[in-house]
Design an enzyme around this catalytic site. Structure first.
Site, PDB file in Angstrom:
ATOM      1  N   GLU A  36    -104.747  72.425 121.125  1.00 56.73           N
ATOM      2  CA  GLU A  36    -105.438  71.195 122.086  1.00 56.73           C
ATOM      3  C   GLU A  36    -106.035  70.272 121.234  1.00 56.73           C
ATOM      4  OE1 GLU A  36    -105.875  71.676 125.066  1.00 56.73           O
ATOM      5  OE2 GLU A  36    -105.218  73.747 125.423  1.00 56.73           O
ATOM      6  N   TYR A 119    -113.657  69.239 127.013  1.00 54.17           N
ATOM      7  CA  TYR A 119    -112.503  69.828 127.131  1.00 54.17           C
ATOM      8  C   TYR A 119    -111.975  70.778 126.376  1.00 54.17           C
ATOM      9  CZ  TYR A 119    -107.452  70.377 127.670  1.00 54.17           C
ATOM     10  OH  TYR A 119    -106.378  71.099 127.464  1.00 54.17           O
ATOM     11  N   ASP A 137    -108.869  68.431 132.545  1.00 54.62           N
ATOM     12  CA  ASP A 137    -108.138  67.364 131.804  1.00 54.62           C
ATOM     13  C   ASP A 137    -107.746  66.372 132.936  1.00 54.62           C
ATOM     14  OD1 ASP A 137    -106.089  68.501 132.989  1.00 54.62           O
ATOM     15  OD2 ASP A 137    -104.859  68.544 131.164  1.00 54.62           O
TER      16      ASP A 137
END
Ligand code: SF4
Length: 293
Positions: A36, A119, A137
């Site tokens: 990520e 996020y 996102d």
């Protein structure tokens, strides 16, 4: 009985999900977290090989925490936005020291880590721990704008409203919600793309307000398009390339040769020094952090 939107989306995902290395069986929450960090503003195709190398070299937070910052920046390679590498290193250090080398599963604990925003915290909780957490996102925002709001584009982010929109769609069950979040992102990445969405192949076309309305043109506020050539980001990348490619400190001349505009080059070098990505050893020598020989 007609299948619900989550059922159809999940069935489509079962059949069409891309085989990404961090989605494979056995990926740890740490592996998810590394992916990520790397995927923020960087395409999957560039991230995949770096992620594989990274996980082989630093399979746990403590392994990364023990690495020198210069090695971390070199391994980050050309993924761009290299501050992410130092933040990941800092997060690994906190996880190793305060969380017994285990990535937290709680969103608030994740949010307290260096470099972890809304996020990333929710993505790690969902994809690393199969928790029910709305993961928003750019792709998810676009799909929701079209399916739910009938708008062709999501416009500028609206943090609270975006999270509420995504939350409202999530199945109640933790594991199903986590998989649904991944499926929604996948839909936005491969079919519901910004330029030419492939509605003919879309599993949720029957629910899509934008398609039903005849795909009206988007007229709301837009985000500025980011250019790259000639920007400070490009210059910073060039300067870091010089340092990464050298075995140790480099003379000022080597950096001067990387970009001809002296004013812009100096500004970028100063910002790299401010960000802790570069260190100045004396009047004429510069190095990656911690690298003195
Ligand atoms: S029908 Fe088209 S616009 Fe609607 S979600 Fe599917 S791909 Fe996106």
């Amino acid at each position: 009985m007609v299948a619900s939107l989550p059922e159809r989306l999940l069935r489509w995902f079962d059949e069409h999900a891309r085989d990404l290395p961090w989605r494979r069986e056995g990926t740890t929450p740490w592996g998810v977290m590394v992916s990520e960090f790397m995927l923020q503003q960087t395409p999957v195709s560039r991230v995949a090989p770096v992620w594989e190398e990274w996980m082989a070299r630093w399979p746990t937070p403590s392994a990364l925490a023990a690495a020198a910052q210069a090695d971390v920046l070199r391994a980050w390679g050309k993924l761009g936005y290299p501050r992410r590498a130092l933040r990941l290193h800092a997060a690994a250090t906190v996880i190793a020291e305060r969380h017994a080398d285990r990535v937290p599963s709680d969103v608030d604990e994740l949010l307290a880590l260096p470099g972890v925003g809304s996020y990333t915290a929710r993505a790690v909780a969902a994809f690393g721990y199969r928790r029910r957490a709305p993961v928003v996102d750019t792709n998810v925002r676009r799909v929701i704008a079209r399916v739910v709001h009938g708008a062709g584009d999501a416009g500028p982010p609206r943090a609270t409203a975006d999270l509420a929109d995504a939350e409202a769609l999530l199945p109640a069950d933790d594991a199903a919600a986590a998989r649904f979040s991944a499926a929604l992102m996948e839909l936005g990445a491969v079919l519901c793309v910004s330029g030419r969405p492939r509605c003919d192949a879309c599993p949720v076309r029957a629910d899509c307000a934008w398609l039903t309305a005849g795909r009206p043109e988007y007229t709301g506020p837009t985000r500025p398009v980011q250019r790259f050539a000639g920007t400070d980001r490009q210059v910073r990348g060039r300067l870091l390339d010089v340092l990464r490619d050298a075995p140790g400190p480099v003379p000022r001349d080597a950096l001067d040769a990387a970009w001809s505009d002296a004013v812009q080059r100096d500004r970028c070098l100063l910002s790299l020094l401010d960000d802790g990505l570069v260190e100045q050893l004396d009047d004429v020598r510069f190095a990656l952090p911690g690298e003195r020989h």
